[in-house]
Motif scaffolding. Structure first.
Motif, mmCIF file in Angstrom:
data_model
loop_
_atom_site.group_PDB
_atom_site.id
_atom_site.type_symbol
_atom_site.label_atom_id
_atom_site.label_comp_id
_atom_site.label_asym_id
_atom_site.label_seq_id
_atom_site.Cartn_x
_atom_site.Cartn_y
_atom_site.Cartn_z
ATOM 1 N N ALA A 156 -33.181 76.638 17.746
ATOM 2 C CA ALA A 156 -33.070 75.653 18.346
ATOM 3 C C ALA A 156 -33.925 74.657 18.960
ATOM 4 O O ALA A 156 -34.110 73.678 18.995
ATOM 5 C CB ALA A 156 -31.645 75.700 19.766
ATOM 6 N N ASP A 157 -35.246 75.815 18.972
ATOM 7 C CA ASP A 157 -36.178 75.607 19.531
ATOM 8 C C ASP A 157 -37.136 75.543 18.110
ATOM 9 O O ASP A 157 -38.849 75.067 18.279
ATOM 10 C CB ASP A 157 -37.853 75.768 20.365
ATOM 11 C CG ASP A 157 -37.054 77.833 20.173
ATOM 12 O OD1 ASP A 157 -36.988 78.378 18.798
ATOM 13 O OD2 ASP A 157 -37.923 77.727 21.334
ATOM 14 N N ILE B 125 -25.729 73.823 16.531
ATOM 15 C CA ILE B 125 -26.229 73.759 17.471
ATOM 16 C C ILE B 125 -25.861 75.113 18.211
ATOM 17 O O ILE B 125 -24.795 75.417 18.951
ATOM 18 C CB ILE B 125 -27.313 73.044 18.122
ATOM 19 C CG1 ILE B 125 -27.060 72.151 18.062
ATOM 20 C CG2 ILE B 125 -28.211 73.887 18.649
ATOM 21 C CD1 ILE B 125 -28.205 70.895 18.469
ATOM 22 N N ARG C 135 -26.745 77.497 20.814
ATOM 23 C CA ARG C 135 -27.827 78.023 21.479
ATOM 24 C C ARG C 135 -26.968 79.475 21.812
ATOM 25 O O ARG C 135 -26.559 79.662 22.738
ATOM 26 C CB ARG C 135 -27.064 77.171 22.894
ATOM 27 C CG ARG C 135 -27.336 75.612 22.521
ATOM 28 C CD ARG C 135 -27.976 74.650 23.594
ATOM 29 N NE ARG C 135 -27.664 73.113 23.123
ATOM 30 C CZ ARG C 135 -29.101 72.305 22.951
ATOM 31 N NH1 ARG C 135 -29.634 73.283 22.369
ATOM 32 N NH2 ARG C 135 -28.574 71.222 22.023
ATOM 33 N N LEU C 136 -28.339 79.985 22.541
ATOM 34 C CA LEU C 136 -28.321 80.897 23.009
ATOM 35 C C LEU C 136 -28.207 82.346 21.713
ATOM 36 O O LEU C 136 -27.632 83.134 21.981
ATOM 37 C CB LEU C 136 -28.171 81.232 24.592
ATOM 38 C CG LEU C 136 -28.094 80.378 25.087
ATOM 39 C CD1 LEU C 136 -27.229 80.703 26.952
ATOM 40 C CD2 LEU C 136 -29.750 80.777 26.030
ATOM 41 N N SER D 152 -29.409 84.309 18.675
ATOM 42 C CA SER D 152 -30.424 84.261 17.466
ATOM 43 C C SER D 152 -30.326 86.384 17.273
ATOM 44 O O SER D 152 -29.783 86.796 17.964
ATOM 45 C CB SER D 152 -32.007 84.018 18.912
ATOM 46 O OG SER D 152 -32.043 85.407 18.908
#
Length: 46
Positions: A20-21, A39, A41-42, A44
């Motif tokens: 996401a970043d 998305i 998030r958290l 990966s």
């Protein structure tokens, strides 16, 4: 690469996964006309 996936391999959907970043990767995908559908998030894979 997208042309290869659709025309040669016959895919109906291509998916890009990026953290996401990772804004350069996300901008590149949008320039290649990918659509953001969600998305995670958290989440990966390292």
């Amino acid at each position: 690469m997208c042309t290869y996936g659709f025309a040669v391999r016959g895919f109906h959907l291509l998916q890009v996964e990026a953290l996401a970043d990772n804004t350069p990767m996300l901008r590149g995908a949008q320039r290649a006309e990918f659509t953001v559908e969600g998305i995670l998030r958290l989440s990966s894979w390292v």
